[in-house]
Design a protein around this motif. Structure first.
Motif, PDB file in Angstrom:
ATOM      1  N   ARG A  11     -11.494   2.914 -16.100  1.00  0.00           N
ATOM      2  CA  ARG A  11     -12.884   2.799 -15.630  1.00  0.00           C
ATOM      3  C   ARG A  11     -12.944   2.014 -14.315  1.00  0.00           C
ATOM      4  O   ARG A  11     -13.655   2.399 -13.380  1.00  0.00           O
ATOM      5  CB  ARG A  11     -13.732   2.121 -16.699  1.00  0.00           C
ATOM      6  CG  ARG A  11     -15.222   2.063 -16.401  1.00  0.00           C
ATOM      7  CD  ARG A  11     -15.999   1.473 -17.574  1.00  0.00           C
ATOM      8  NE  ARG A  11     -15.813   2.291 -18.774  1.00  0.00           N
ATOM      9  CZ  ARG A  11     -15.108   1.901 -19.847  1.00  0.00           C
ATOM     10  NH1 ARG A  11     -14.521   0.703 -19.870  1.00  0.00           N
ATOM     11  NH2 ARG A  11     -14.981   2.695 -20.889  1.00  0.00           N
ATOM     12  N   GLU A  12     -12.207   0.933 -14.236  1.00  0.00           N
ATOM     13  CA  GLU A  12     -12.199   0.108 -13.019  1.00  0.00           C
ATOM     14  C   GLU A  12     -11.636   0.902 -11.842  1.00  0.00           C
ATOM     15  O   GLU A  12     -12.128   0.790 -10.709  1.00  0.00           O
ATOM     16  CB  GLU A  12     -11.367  -1.160 -13.242  1.00  0.00           C
ATOM     17  CG  GLU A  12     -12.026  -2.194 -14.138  1.00  0.00           C
ATOM     18  CD  GLU A  12     -13.322  -2.717 -13.547  1.00  0.00           C
ATOM     19  OE1 GLU A  12     -13.331  -3.069 -12.357  1.00  0.00           O
ATOM     20  OE2 GLU A  12     -14.335  -2.748 -14.271  1.00  0.00           O
ATOM     21  N   LEU A  13     -10.609   1.695 -12.106  1.00  0.00           N
ATOM     22  CA  LEU A  13     -10.028   2.521 -11.050  1.00  0.00           C
ATOM     23  C   LEU A  13     -11.041   3.561 -10.579  1.00  0.00           C
ATOM     24  O   LEU A  13     -11.212   3.777  -9.371  1.00  0.00           O
ATOM     25  CB  LEU A  13      -8.762   3.213 -11.565  1.00  0.00           C
ATOM     26  CG  LEU A  13      -8.057   4.168 -10.595  1.00  0.00           C
ATOM     27  CD1 LEU A  13      -7.665   3.445  -9.307  1.00  0.00           C
ATOM     28  CD2 LEU A  13      -6.822   4.795 -11.255  1.00  0.00           C
ATOM     29  N   SER A  25      -2.811  -1.672 -12.166  1.00  0.00           N
ATOM     30  CA  SER A  25      -3.209  -2.095 -13.523  1.00  0.00           C
ATOM     31  C   SER A  25      -3.290  -0.894 -14.452  1.00  0.00           C
ATOM     32  O   SER A  25      -2.817  -0.932 -15.599  1.00  0.00           O
ATOM     33  CB  SER A  25      -4.555  -2.813 -13.473  1.00  0.00           C
ATOM     34  OG  SER A  25      -4.472  -3.993 -12.705  1.00  0.00           O
ATOM     35  N   PHE A  26      -3.909   0.189 -13.950  1.00  0.00           N
ATOM     36  CA  PHE A  26      -4.044   1.411 -14.738  1.00  0.00           C
ATOM     37  C   PHE A  26      -2.666   2.000 -15.055  1.00  0.00           C
ATOM     38  O   PHE A  26      -2.390   2.395 -16.197  1.00  0.00           O
ATOM     39  CB  PHE A  26      -4.901   2.411 -13.956  1.00  0.00           C
ATOM     40  CG  PHE A  26      -4.842   3.817 -14.474  1.00  0.00           C
ATOM     41  CD1 PHE A  26      -5.484   4.168 -15.654  1.00  0.00           C
ATOM     42  CD2 PHE A  26      -4.138   4.795 -13.785  1.00  0.00           C
ATOM     43  CE1 PHE A  26      -5.412   5.471 -16.139  1.00  0.00           C
ATOM     44  CE2 PHE A  26      -4.068   6.092 -14.259  1.00  0.00           C
ATOM     45  CZ  PHE A  26      -4.711   6.428 -15.435  1.00  0.00           C
ATOM     46  N   TYR A  27      -1.786   2.032 -14.069  1.00  0.00           N
ATOM     47  CA  TYR A  27      -0.460   2.618 -14.219  1.00  0.00           C
ATOM     48  C   TYR A  27       0.361   1.882 -15.278  1.00  0.00           C
ATOM     49  O   TYR A  27       1.035   2.510 -16.105  1.00  0.00           O
ATOM     50  CB  TYR A  27       0.258   2.577 -12.864  1.00  0.00           C
ATOM     51  CG  TYR A  27       1.723   2.919 -12.922  1.00  0.00           C
ATOM     52  CD1 TYR A  27       2.158   4.237 -12.992  1.00  0.00           C
ATOM     53  CD2 TYR A  27       2.688   1.908 -12.909  1.00  0.00           C
ATOM     54  CE1 TYR A  27       3.508   4.552 -13.047  1.00  0.00           C
ATOM     55  CE2 TYR A  27       4.030   2.207 -12.965  1.00  0.00           C
ATOM     56  CZ  TYR A  27       4.440   3.522 -13.033  1.00  0.00           C
ATOM     57  OH  TYR A  27       5.778   3.831 -13.100  1.00  0.00           O
ATOM     58  N   ILE A  72       0.848  -1.202   0.000  1.00  0.00           N
ATOM     59  CA  ILE A  72       0.000   0.000   0.000  1.00  0.00           C
ATOM     60  C   ILE A  72       0.879   1.247   0.000  1.00  0.00           C
ATOM     61  O   ILE A  72       0.649   2.194  -0.773  1.00  0.00           O
ATOM     62  CB  ILE A  72      -0.935   0.007   1.229  1.00  0.00           C
ATOM     63  CG1 ILE A  72      -1.823  -1.248   1.269  1.00  0.00           C
ATOM     64  CG2 ILE A  72      -1.786   1.285   1.234  1.00  0.00           C
ATOM     65  CD1 ILE A  72      -2.733  -1.442   0.100  1.00  0.00           C
ATOM     66  N   LEU A  73       1.908   1.249   0.854  1.00  0.00           N
ATOM     67  CA  LEU A  73       2.802   2.415   0.909  1.00  0.00           C
ATOM     68  C   LEU A  73       3.569   2.598  -0.392  1.00  0.00           C
ATOM     69  O   LEU A  73       3.790   3.729  -0.843  1.00  0.00           O
ATOM     70  CB  LEU A  73       3.786   2.276   2.079  1.00  0.00           C
ATOM     71  CG  LEU A  73       3.207   2.260   3.491  1.00  0.00           C
ATOM     72  CD1 LEU A  73       4.328   2.395   4.527  1.00  0.00           C
ATOM     73  CD2 LEU A  73       2.189   3.381   3.692  1.00  0.00           C
ATOM     74  N   TYR A  74       3.959   1.487  -0.999  1.00  0.00           N
ATOM     75  CA  TYR A  74       4.680   1.569  -2.271  1.00  0.00           C
ATOM     76  C   TYR A  74       3.809   2.235  -3.346  1.00  0.00           C
ATOM     77  O   TYR A  74       4.296   3.023  -4.163  1.00  0.00           O
ATOM     78  CB  TYR A  74       5.109   0.168  -2.722  1.00  0.00           C
ATOM     79  CG  TYR A  74       5.954   0.175  -3.969  1.00  0.00           C
ATOM     80  CD1 TYR A  74       7.264   0.648  -3.934  1.00  0.00           C
ATOM     81  CD2 TYR A  74       5.436  -0.278  -5.179  1.00  0.00           C
ATOM     82  CE1 TYR A  74       8.043   0.672  -5.084  1.00  0.00           C
ATOM     83  CE2 TYR A  74       6.208  -0.258  -6.340  1.00  0.00           C
ATOM     84  CZ  TYR A  74       7.510   0.220  -6.284  1.00  0.00           C
ATOM     85  OH  TYR A  74       8.277   0.250  -7.421  1.00  0.00           O
ATOM     86  N   THR A  75       2.515   1.942  -3.325  1.00  0.00           N
ATOM     87  CA  THR A  75       1.585   2.567  -4.275  1.00  0.00           C
ATOM     88  C   THR A  75       1.519   4.070  -4.050  1.00  0.00           C
ATOM     89  O   THR A  75       1.559   4.860  -5.006  1.00  0.00           O
ATOM     90  CB  THR A  75       0.176   1.959  -4.128  1.00  0.00           C
ATOM     91  OG1 THR A  75       0.250   0.544  -4.331  1.00  0.00           O
ATOM     92  CG2 THR A  75      -0.796   2.572  -5.132  1.00  0.00           C
ATOM     93  N   ILE A  76       1.442   4.465  -2.782  1.00  0.00           N
ATOM     94  CA  ILE A  76       1.395   5.901  -2.464  1.00  0.00           C
ATOM     95  C   ILE A  76       2.683   6.586  -2.914  1.00  0.00           C
ATOM     96  O   ILE A  76       2.646   7.668  -3.522  1.00  0.00           O
ATOM     97  CB  ILE A  76       1.178   6.110  -0.944  1.00  0.00           C
ATOM     98  CG1 ILE A  76      -0.196   5.582  -0.527  1.00  0.00           C
ATOM     99  CG2 ILE A  76       1.327   7.583  -0.569  1.00  0.00           C
ATOM    100  CD1 ILE A  76      -0.423   5.529   0.976  1.00  0.00           C
TER     101      ILE A  76
END
Length: 590
Positions: A506-508, A544-546, A470-474
Motif C-alpha cells: 500500500r505504501e509503495l 521494504s515491499f521487496y 537508486i540505480l541499484y533499485t532499478i
C-alpha cells in the motif's frame, strides 16, 4: 489525467458546496501525520470564522456527506476540526492502472507550452572546464529535460566566453613564445593553415602563464589589450588564431560535456552578439534610455520601490569600451531576433544575482524584450570540500572537471571490483554510468541555491540517499523481471494491478501515485531536488515491499502474479523516466 490529490479535492469541495460552504475550503493535501492518515483537509478550521461555527461541526458535516464515498476507506473528523482521509485500496489500484495505461504515467503537460532558452554553460575559450562549471551544466541540463517533458520547446545554449582580454593574453603569449608564426607576419597575405599551431593541452597551459606574466609586466598587459582591440577589429592573423582557439577548445569541451551527459542545442559565443551592439547603443541614445555619467554611457534601472541600492547598468566605459552588461544585453537582442523566446533562463553562481537583476531591468526598461518575456536567474551555491571551503585539489588548485568525473568513477570501479562480480571491462562500463549517477545525484539532490559538501565516499555509497542506491533499485527490478521471463510465463494484456495485500504494498502504491504531483512541483519551482527526493522515497518503499514479498513465487495465482509484475514494472518505468530527467542512466546490472 488528473493528479490524485486533485481528484480527492474535487469530492471534498463538492461536499463543502452541498453543506452550504464555499468550495475553497475543500483543498486536500498529503497528510503531515502519515501514521494517522494518508491525506487531510484543514478547511473547516479556516471556514469556522466565516460561518461562525465550531470547526469540528463543519468537519463533521463534510464527513457525513463523504463517508459513503467508495474512494475513501476511512474519513473522520478530528478535533479541533481536521478531516483525516484514508483511500480505499480499490481506488488506489484503479489509479495505478490508469497511470500504467497513460503516456508519461498520466502526467498532464503545460497547457500553454513555451519556447525557453536556457543559458547554462559559460565556459571560456582556451580554458579547461573545472569543478566550478559543473553545477551550471548539471542543473541546467536537468531543467531543460524537465521543461521538454512538460511539453515546452527548450533550447540549451552553452554561451562561450570568447571575446575579451583573455583572448588577447593568449595571442600575446603565443607571440612571445613563437614569434615566427606567420600569423604575426603583417606582410603575409596568403591562406592560413587549417591546423592550429597548438594542442588543447598547450592552449590550456598558455592562458594561466600569460595571465601570471601580465601581472608582473605592465607592457605585456598593454600589448595584450592592443591585440584584443586589433582582433576585435578584424586583424587577419589574430582572427585566424582566435578561430583556431575556438575550434580546438570546442572539440575538447564537447568531449567533457559528453562524459557529463550534457548537450547543448546552441553553441553560441559572446562574439556572436557583437554585431548587435552598435545598433543597440544607438537605440538607447536615440530613445533617451541612456545618459552620460562621468564619461560612461549608463541606463538607470533603480525603481522607487527599491529598498537596496541598485547601480545603473553601464553600457559603455568612458573610453567607449564595452562590458559584460553590453554583451549580455546584445545577446538578449540576438535571442529575441533569432528565436523570440517566451522565457530566457540563466543559471550561474548565486553571487551574480545583482548583476543579472541589473541586466534584466535594463532589458525590460528599454523594451529589448516583449512585455511578457520572462527573464529569470537561478543562482546556485558552491560545491565545497569537507573543510567547508570551495572544493580544491590537494595543492590548493582548482580541480579540472574531467578529473572530478574520473575520481568518482574510479571510486565506483574500486567498489565493484572489491566484490569481483563482473569482468574488468564490464566493471569499467558500469562504473562510468554509476559514477555519473553518483556525481549528478549528489549535486541535484541539494536545493540549487544551497552550498553542499562533496564527499566522494558518501556519494558513491550503494546505500542511503545516493545515485548508486537508486540505480541499484532499478537493476534489482530488472533482475526480477528477467527471472519472471525465464519462468516462461507471460502477462495477459488485460491484466490489472490488484488492491494491496499488505501495508508495504500500500505504501509503495501511494508513493507511485505522487509522480505527477512531484513533476509539477519540480517544473513550477525549477527544482530537480524534488525528483531526487521522490525517487529516493520510491526506492525506499520498493525495498521494504521487496524484502517482505516473494514476487516470483509459485504460491500466487496468475492474476496476483501479474499484478505484482505490472506494479514493479511501473516502478521501473517511473524510476527510469526520473533519472533521465536528472541526466543519467542505469546499467543492466551492478
Amino acid at each position: 489525467m488528473k493528479k490524485l490529490v486533485d481528484l480527492i479535492s474535487e469530492d471534498v469541495k463538492e461536499a463543502f458546496i452541498q453543506k452550504g460552504y464555499d468550495e475553497k475550503y475543500g483543498i486536500v493535501t498529503t497528510s503531515n501525520r502519515p501514521d494517522l492518515c494518508q491525506y487531510q483537509c484543514n478547511g473547516a478550521l479556516s471556514a469556522a470564522r466565516e460561518y461562525k461555527k465550531a470547526p469540528i461541526v463543519i468537519a463533521e458535516d463534510i464527513v457525513e456527506v463523504l463517508k459513503e464515498n467508495s474512494r475513501f476507506k476511512e474519513i473522520t473528523a478530528i478535533m479541533p476540526g481536521f478531516i483525516n482521509i484514508t483511500l480505499s485500496d480499490e481506488f488506489l489500484a484503479e489509479y495505478l492502472n490508469n497511470m500504467n495505461r497513460e503516456k508519461d504515467f498520466g502526467c498532464e503537460k503545460d497547457s500553454a507550452p513555451k519556447k525557453i532558452i536556457i543559458d547554462y554553460g559559460g565556459p571560456n575559450i582556451a580554458k579547461p572546464l573545472h569543478v566550478g562549471h559543473m553545477r551550471s551544466a548539471v542543473i541546467g541540463e536537468s531543467l531543460k529535460r524537465i521543461f521538454k517533458f512538460m511539453g515546452n520547446e527548450a533550447i540549451g545554449d552553452v554561451h562561450l566566453g570568447d571575446w575579451g582580454t583573455p583572448m588577447g593574453l593568449v595571442i600575446a603569449e603565443l607571440k612571445r613564445r613563437k614569434p615566427d608564426l606567420i600569423y604575426f607576419d603583417e606582410s603575409y597575405t596568403g591562406e592560413y593553415p587549417k591546423e592550429a599551431p597548438f594542442t588543447i593541452s598547450e592552449l590550456e597551459e598558455i592562458y594561466p602563464a600569460a595571465s601570471a606574466y601580465s601581472k608582473e609586466n605592465p607592457e605585456f598587459r598593454e600589448e595584450a589589450k592592443q591585440i584584443t582591440y586589433l582582433m576585435q577589429n578584424g586583424h587577419r592573423g589574430y582572427m585566424a588564431l582566435w578561430k583556431h582557439m575556438q575550434d580546438v577548445s570546442v572539440t575538447d569541451l564537447k568531449k567533457i560535456y559528453e562524459k557529463l551527459n550534457v548537450s547543448f542545442e546552441l553553441w553560441k559565443k559572446e562574439s556572436d552578439a557583437q554585431p548587435y551592439i552598435p545598433d543597440m547603443v544607438k537605440y538607447f541614445k536615440d530613445n533617451g534610455y541612456a545618459r552620460i555619467s562621468d564619461g560612461a554611457l549608463v541606463v538607470d534601472v533603480k525603481e522607487e520601490t527599491d529598498t537596496k541600492e541598485i547601480p545603473p547598468c553601464m553600457i559603455l566605459k568612458s573610453d567607449g569600451a564595452t562590458l559584460y552588461h553590453t554583451t549580455d544585453l546584445a545577446t538578449i537582442v540576438e535571442r529575441m531576433k533569432l528565436f523570440n523566446p517566451d522565457h530566457i533562463l540563466y543559471i550561474t553562481d548565486k553571487r551574480q544575482e545583482l548583476y543579472f537583476e541589473t541586466v534584466f531591468r535594463c532589458a525590460k526598461k528599454t523594451k529589448l524584450v516583449n512585455e511578457n518575456t520572462k527573464l529569470q536567474f537561478i543562482g546556485f551555491g558552491t560545491m565545497n570540500g569537507k573543510d567547508g571551503k570551495p572544493f580544491k585539489t590537494r595543492d590548493g588548485g582548482v580541480l579540472r572537471l574531467e578529473y572530478l568525473i574520473k575520481m568518482v568513477t574510479d571510486e565506483v570501479y574500486r567498489k565493484i571490483m572489491e566484490n569481483r562480480t563482473m569482468e574488468e571491462e564490464e566493471a569499467k562500463e558500469v562504473a562510468s554510468k554509476v559514477g555519473l549517477a553518483a556525481l549528478k545525484y549528489g549535486d541535484l539532490s541539494n536545493q540549487a541555491s544551497k552550498d553542499y559538501v562533496f564527499d566522494v565516499e558518501r556519494f558513491t555509497s550503494f546505500e542511503g540517499n545516493t545515485g548508486p542506491y537508486i540505480l541499484y533499485t532499478i537493476v534489482r527490478i530488472k533482475s526480477i523481471l528477467e527471472k519472471f521471463k525465464q519462468t516462461g510465463k507471460t502477462i495477459n494484456p488485460d491484466s490489472d494491478i490488484l488492491p494491496a495485500k499488505s501495508s508495504t504494498e500500500r505504501e509503495l502504491m501511494l508513493q507511485i501515485t505522487k509522480f505527477s504531483d512531484m513533476i509539477h512541483a519540480a517544473y513550477e519551482e525549477l527544482a530537480p531536488h524534488r525528483i531526487c527526493q521522490y525517487i529516493y522515497d520510491l526506492a525506499d518503499k520498493f525495498s521494504s515491499f521487496y524484502h517482505e514479498t516473494k514476487i516470483i513465487s509459485e504460491d500466487y495465482d496468475d492474476k496476483r502474479q501479474a499484478s505484482l509484475i505490472l506494479m514493479i514494472s511501473l516502478v521501473e518505468g517511473i524510476l527510469l523516466t526520473c533519472i533521465d530527467l536528472l541526466g543519467f542512466e542505469a546499467p543492466d546490472r551492478m
